[in-house]
Design a protein around this motif. Structure first.
Motif, mmCIF file in Angstrom:
data_model
loop_
_atom_site.group_PDB
_atom_site.id
_atom_site.type_symbol
_atom_site.label_atom_id
_atom_site.label_comp_id
_atom_site.label_asym_id
_atom_site.label_seq_id
_atom_site.Cartn_x
_atom_site.Cartn_y
_atom_site.Cartn_z
ATOM 1 N N SER A 650 -81.519 -3.686 -45.749
ATOM 2 C CA SER A 650 -82.440 -4.040 -46.823
ATOM 3 C C SER A 650 -82.442 -5.550 -46.953
ATOM 4 C CB SER A 650 -82.074 -3.385 -48.150
ATOM 5 O OG SER A 650 -83.133 -3.603 -49.068
ATOM 6 N N HIS A 651 -83.499 -6.059 -47.590
ATOM 7 C CA HIS A 651 -83.626 -7.511 -47.714
ATOM 8 C C HIS A 651 -84.061 -7.875 -49.124
ATOM 9 C CE1 HIS A 651 -84.859 -11.609 -47.122
ATOM 10 N NE2 HIS A 651 -86.071 -11.301 -47.518
ATOM 11 N N PHE A 652 -83.430 -8.918 -49.645
ATOM 12 C CA PHE A 652 -83.804 -9.481 -50.950
ATOM 13 C C PHE A 652 -84.029 -10.967 -50.760
ATOM 14 C CE2 PHE A 652 -80.268 -6.495 -51.153
ATOM 15 C CZ PHE A 652 -80.912 -5.406 -51.679
ATOM 16 N N CYS A 653 -85.033 -11.514 -51.419
ATOM 17 C CA CYS A 653 -85.341 -12.934 -51.216
ATOM 18 C C CYS A 653 -84.597 -13.820 -52.196
ATOM 19 C CB CYS A 653 -86.816 -13.192 -51.430
ATOM 20 S SG CYS A 653 -87.861 -12.161 -50.465
ATOM 21 N N TYR A 654 -83.674 -13.276 -52.938
ATOM 22 C CA TYR A 654 -83.065 -14.062 -54.004
ATOM 23 C C TYR A 654 -81.563 -13.915 -53.926
ATOM 24 C CZ TYR A 654 -82.999 -9.338 -55.645
ATOM 25 O OH TYR A 654 -82.807 -7.993 -55.705
ATOM 26 N N PRO A 734 -82.280 -15.665 -40.573
ATOM 27 C CA PRO A 734 -82.903 -16.601 -41.526
ATOM 28 C C PRO A 734 -82.918 -15.968 -42.915
ATOM 29 C CG PRO A 734 -84.386 -16.089 -39.689
ATOM 30 C CD PRO A 734 -83.260 -15.125 -39.612
ATOM 31 N N ASP A 735 -83.382 -16.696 -43.928
ATOM 32 C CA ASP A 735 -83.285 -16.141 -45.287
ATOM 33 C C ASP A 735 -84.513 -15.361 -45.744
ATOM 34 O OD1 ASP A 735 -85.039 -18.189 -45.833
ATOM 35 O OD2 ASP A 735 -83.938 -18.964 -47.555
ATOM 36 N N CYS A 736 -85.575 -15.322 -44.920
ATOM 37 C CA CYS A 736 -86.739 -14.508 -45.293
ATOM 38 C C CYS A 736 -87.628 -14.368 -44.058
ATOM 39 C CB CYS A 736 -87.491 -15.143 -46.467
ATOM 40 S SG CYS A 736 -88.623 -14.008 -47.307
ATOM 41 N N GLY A 737 -88.740 -13.660 -44.202
ATOM 42 C CA GLY A 737 -89.670 -13.465 -43.089
ATOM 43 C C GLY A 737 -90.337 -14.767 -42.672
ATOM 44 N N LEU A 738 -90.854 -14.778 -41.438
ATOM 45 C CA LEU A 738 -91.373 -16.026 -40.861
ATOM 46 C C LEU A 738 -92.894 -16.121 -40.908
ATOM 47 C CD1 LEU A 738 -88.913 -15.790 -37.858
ATOM 48 C CD2 LEU A 738 -88.815 -17.520 -39.664
HETATM 49 ZN ZN ZN Z 1 -87.586 -12.443 -48.373
#
Ligand code: ZN
Ligand code: GLN
Length: 764
Positions: A650-654, A734-738
């Motif tokens: 899972s991914h969270f942007c924060y 990386p920390d989020c999508g590109l």
């Molecule tokens: Zn993100």
């Protein structure tokens, strides 16, 4: 007479005039004067069209070219040093604070943005310190009041209140340790006094002073500050309408009722249950009560009968002259007008009210409650009754299969077959990933070519087959690139997705889409949230075709990519007739089927993104547990239907995890990726402190800027991460999508990322 009011209006313009003008100004295509003119036209249109709907209190001063909190910072001279002395015009300083600036020797980053309460609107966070030198650079409220007056419309100016302004801010970098912005209140008040006194002198009878922090738990400790602020402001100001929204006042009403304000606005859309308590508290005072009955947060028609009932209750207690019928909050969070929608069916259109239609609603409800005998009012009341009945009728056609499935959800369905420690071993064998596996968050650059291909498909200029051939080529490019630079767990790049929510909404039953229903997210960025109108279900696989095609191209494992149930819900306009929990679980079941289908198709890792799980948190802490229960359960429901060998991500942007940590652990994702590059290592310490047990990929660089991180920088970062986290748990990503990045910096950055991971393998 009961009067009517609107608390704020969308800024974009019915044809996106303001967005276009702002972006044209940034691009150097139009002058500052052109921009001012474009904004003035939109403001004038908004004021006159709201007025034309029969609204008594028309707002002004809440318009913004970027963000209303930023407007306040600029007006009150709360300008961080890094933006001063750059030789920029005040307008360019303003935009530099909002979005940063890189031009002619100037290189300043943007200020921090934060979500505006529980909405998807972001405000620019003011920075305060003991050196903050408050002064009124300009009186925006006054200027817009006069601007409206010149157009023949008397408005009720809107200003953000002093306590909220300070509380929403943060200490500047150079502030003394322990500095609290609220300590500046005595210094700030004289400037507010000038602002408000000038408004009064110009003839403003009322002023809407927004103090949304009053709905937070933390406001309970601000009683003294509120008391001193309003005791000082009230004598010089126009009549103050103290305005709250998005949640309930709870016991804060006890001190609010003692403030020397002329009116109080409460949100009865979000918190109808607070009406009785508020009436009881203010009854002995002369305070006028503004009832937020028409939702500023959703797009559904107001049920007049229900609203009138609440309105009548207030009138019975306070009398007509002490009641105002209002929107629950600013209409900033709704699109401009339903009149711009040509693709919704007449049946669907009849369900909705956008901002302009909501303006008409407050006017009608107020007229009915005033005892109007006007035939147009009677007709509007009757029409509303018919529309609401039709919508209720539609709502009663629930999808029995889905409802039964939700009712039959068991605890077993929420749990993976084995605990994480067991799964980890099985997955390690199955996926055969090296130590410190490298991966990305899903999207690769959404190039102009990709957007053009999608536009051409939409216009029928290319066939579906041609479009799909094009997408396949894009996927192949992305796969070959990842193989070439040596990433371990690959993605297909998401070229087929217009948006991470819309893409799924378009394939699920239960959603409708608009053409022009833009809602501001931040600055000139607007989103067009899908609308959930009925029970949600999936009729066929949504992503399997693309993921399995991508997997067929490579022997490396391919990660399937989905948007999670809570995020789809939060970034859509939800139904108002059933709970968010039910909608989230329906979405979860649809996603569960997709996850199972992906595994069947040979995919061995699947990421279910939940960047919105935190923003959905209720504003009152006492409501958190209930929310987190169903939100986490929804995620688990969507991911737990697979075998142990499937690795869930899972991914969270924060990175604000401190207060919801147990819920992050309870998600039980095999791997989570999070934003960490901005927040230093504080976050990882939180994970360590809580003994987080599953795998974790803290972003090793910030994708929100085109800057390429050097390989040494990445190694240093990994080193400090490994000082804290066990090496068996670390993923490198990386920390989020590109998607918003260009290929050039993506190639360079990811190559350095791979080099960093190789270095870590050799050294740990
Ligand atoms: Zn993100
Ligand atoms: N998978 C999505 C992407 O890579 C995640 C986006 C997000 O976190 N907001 O674009």
């Amino acid at each position: 007479m009961v009067s009517s009011s609107v608390l704020g209006f969308p800024r974009i313009g019915a044809n996106r005039e303001v967005k276009k003008a702002v972006e044209a100004y940034w691009a150097g295509k139009i002058s500052a004067d052109d921009l001012t003119k474009a904004a003035a036209d939109v403001k004038k249109t908004s004021w006159s069209s709201v007025k034309a709907k029969g609204v008594d209190f028309v707002p002004s001063g809440e318009f913004s070219l970027y963000d209303h909190v930023l407007d306040h910072s600029a007006a009150f001279n709360v300008i961080p040093k890094r933006y001063v002395g750059l030789g920029l015009s005040p307008l360019d300083v303003y935009f530099a604070m909002g979005r940063g600036r890189q031009s002619e020797g100037v290189d300043v980053p943007a200020s921090e943005m934060k979500k505006w309460f529980d909405s998807n609107y972001h405000f620019v966070v003011p920075e305060f310190s003991d050196e903050t030198d408050f002064k009124l650079n300009f009186n925006k409220a006054l200027e817009e009041f006069k601007e409206a007056q010149a157009a023949g419309i008397t408005t009720r100016p809107v200003v953000l209140g002093p306590v909220s302004f300070l509380v929403l801010g943060k200490p500047a970098k150079d502030a003394k340790p322990g500095f609290q912005p609220i300590s500046l209140l005595p210094k700030l008040l004289p400037v507010y006094k000038t602002l408000l006194a000038d408004l009064k002198a110009a003839g403003a009878e009322w002023v809407q002073v927004d103090e949304p922090v009053l709905v937070l738990d933390s406001a309970a400790s601000l009683e003294k500050e509120f008391a001193s602020a309003y005791a000082e402001l009230a004598p010089v100001a126009p009549k103050i309408l103290l305005t709250t929204y998005f949640a309930r006042l709870d016991s804060n009403i006890n001190f609010i009722a003692k403030l020397p304000v002329a009116g109080l606005h409460i949100d009865l859309d979000r918190a109808p249950g607070q009406l009785d308590g508020v009436i009881a508290a203010i009854k002995p005072t002369p305070i006028v009560l503004s009832l937020g009955l028409v939702s500023g947060r959703n797009i559904w028609k107001t049920d007049f009968a229900a609203a009138i009932k609440l309105g009548q209750k207030a009138i019975d207690a306070l009398g007509q002259d002490r009641v105002i019928i209002a929107t629950s909050s600013s209409l900033l969070h709704t699109p401009v007008t339903l009149a711009s929608e040509n693709k919704l069916t007449p049946e669907q259109k009849d369900w909705f009210s956008f901002a302009l239609e909501k303006a008409a609603e407050v006017a009608t409800i107020a007229a009915v409650l005033s005892g109007s005998q006007d035939s147009a009012v009677a007709a509007a009341l009757e029409a509303n009754k018919v529309s609401i009945a039709k919508r209720r009728d539609f709502e009663s056609n629930s999808d029995d299969t889905v409802r039964k499935r939700v009712a039959a959800i068991t605890d077993d369905q929420l749990e993976r077959k084995s605990p994480f420690a067991v799964r980890k071993e099985i997955q390690a064998k199955h996926l055969n990933l090296p130590k410190f596996p490298t991966t990305t968050i899903g999207s690769f650059p959404q190039t102009k070519e990709i957007r053009q291909a999608r536009a051409k498909l939409g216009k029928g200029e290319i066939t579906t087959e041609q479009y799909e051939e094009f997408i396949k080529k894009e996927i192949e490019t992305v796969v070959r690139f990842q193989e070439k630079i040596g990433l371990d767990l690959l993605v297909h790049g998401e070229p087929e997705r217009n948006d991470m929510v819309q893409y799924f909404g378009e394939q699920l039953h239960g959603f409708v889409f608009t053409q022009n229903a833009w809602v501001q997210s931040y600055g000139s960025r607007y989103v067009r949230p899908p609308i959930i109108v009925s029970d949600v279900s999936r009729s066929s696989p949504m992503t399997v075709k693309w993921s399995s095609y991508a997997q067929s191209l490579t022997s490396k494992p391919m990660k399937g990519m989905l948007t999670g149930p809570v995020t789809i819900l939060n970034w859509s306009f939800p139904r108002a007739d059933v709970s968010r929990e039910l909608q989230s679980k329906q979405l979860a079941l649809a996603l569960r089927d997709e996850v199972i289908d992906l595994e069947k198709a040979g995919i061995s890792a699947i990421q279910v993104d939940e960047p919105a799980i935190r923003e959905g948190l209720p504003l009152r802490r006492s409501d958190w547990d209930a929310y987190l229960k169903w939100a986490v359960d929804s995620f688990k429901l969507s991911t737990a239907g697979v075998t142990d060998q499937l690795q869930t991500h899972s991914h969270f942007c924060y990175s604000d995890f401190d207060d919801i940590f147990p819920s992050i652990q309870r998600l039980d994702a095999d791997v989570i990726s999070i934003e960490a590059s901005k927040s230093d290592m504080k976050l990882l310490n939180t994970f360590k402190q809580y003994g987080y047990s599953n795998q974790i990929g803290p972003g090793v660089y910030d994708i929100h800027s085109p800057r390429v991180p050097g390989s040494q920088e990445i190694k240093d970062r990994l080193k400090s991460m490994l000082d804290i986290l066990p090496d068996s748990l670390l993923f490198v990503n990386p920390d989020c999508g590109l998607k918003t990045r260009g290929w050039k910096e993506t190639e360079a950055s990811l190559a350095n990322l791979v080099e960093g991971a190789k270095w870590a393998r050799e050294n740990y």
